[in-house]
Design a protein around this motif. Structure first.
Motif, PDB file in Angstrom:
ATOM      1  N   GLU A 281       5.552   5.286  -4.115  1.00  0.00           N
ATOM      2  CA  GLU A 281       4.873   4.123  -3.529  1.00  0.00           C
ATOM      3  C   GLU A 281       5.857   3.042  -3.098  1.00  0.00           C
ATOM      4  N   SER A 282       7.056   3.073  -3.650  1.00  0.00           N
ATOM      5  CA  SER A 282       8.050   2.064  -3.275  1.00  0.00           C
ATOM      6  C   SER A 282       8.741   2.391  -1.950  1.00  0.00           C
ATOM      7  N   VAL A 283       8.442   3.551  -1.406  1.00  0.00           N
ATOM      8  CA  VAL A 283       9.006   3.956  -0.115  1.00  0.00           C
ATOM      9  C   VAL A 283       8.384   3.089   0.982  1.00  0.00           C
ATOM     10  N   PRO A 284       9.170   2.679   1.972  1.00  0.00           N
ATOM     11  CA  PRO A 284       8.626   1.853   3.060  1.00  0.00           C
ATOM     12  C   PRO A 284       7.395   2.493   3.712  1.00  0.00           C
ATOM     13  N   THR A 285       6.493   1.654   4.176  1.00  0.00           N
ATOM     14  CA  THR A 285       5.222   2.134   4.714  1.00  0.00           C
ATOM     15  C   THR A 285       5.379   3.021   5.945  1.00  0.00           C
ATOM     16  N   ASP A 286       6.450   2.865   6.713  1.00  0.00           N
ATOM     17  CA  ASP A 286       6.624   3.720   7.881  1.00  0.00           C
ATOM     18  C   ASP A 286       6.938   5.165   7.476  1.00  0.00           C
ATOM     19  N   LEU A 287       7.285   5.379   6.220  1.00  0.00           N
ATOM     20  CA  LEU A 287       7.516   6.730   5.712  1.00  0.00           C
ATOM     21  C   LEU A 287       6.335   7.203   4.857  1.00  0.00           C
ATOM     22  N   PHE A 288       5.196   6.522   5.030  1.00  0.00           N
ATOM     23  CA  PHE A 288       4.021   6.799   4.215  1.00  0.00           C
ATOM     24  C   PHE A 288       3.593   8.261   4.278  1.00  0.00           C
TER      25      PHE A 288
END
Length: 83
Positions: A16-23
């Motif tokens: 979940e800590s991954v940036p949203t563009d890598l969702f």
């Protein structure tokens, strides 16, 4: 052994800590994080708190028994020396 739910929570938190563009990659990352964490924790030979507490209690009982046996041995040695 490491608590599986704790491991899953940690893997999910990392994903979940991954940036949203890598969702879109989040599920794959969570699986990879879980695998990496499991392998790392397995190498550490961790035990659960419950298992640790059980072993600590066993050790305490063993220590008490050893102390009783040592007292008996000391008494027997004293008796032999007094003869």
């Amino acid at each position: 052994m490491f608590d599986k739910s704790m491991l899953n929570d940690l893997a999910r938190h990392l994903a979940e800590s991954v940036p949203t563009d890598l969702f879109k990659l989040q599920d794959d990352l969570e699986k990879n994080f879980r695998a990496i964490l499991q392998a790392s924790f397995a190498r550490m030979n961790l035990v659960s708190r419950e298992e640790f507490d059980v072993q600590a209690a066993v050790l305490a009982r063993t220590r008490e028994q050893l102390e009783r046996l040592q007292l008996q041995l000391d008494e027997l040695e004293k008796r032999i020396a007094d003869r």
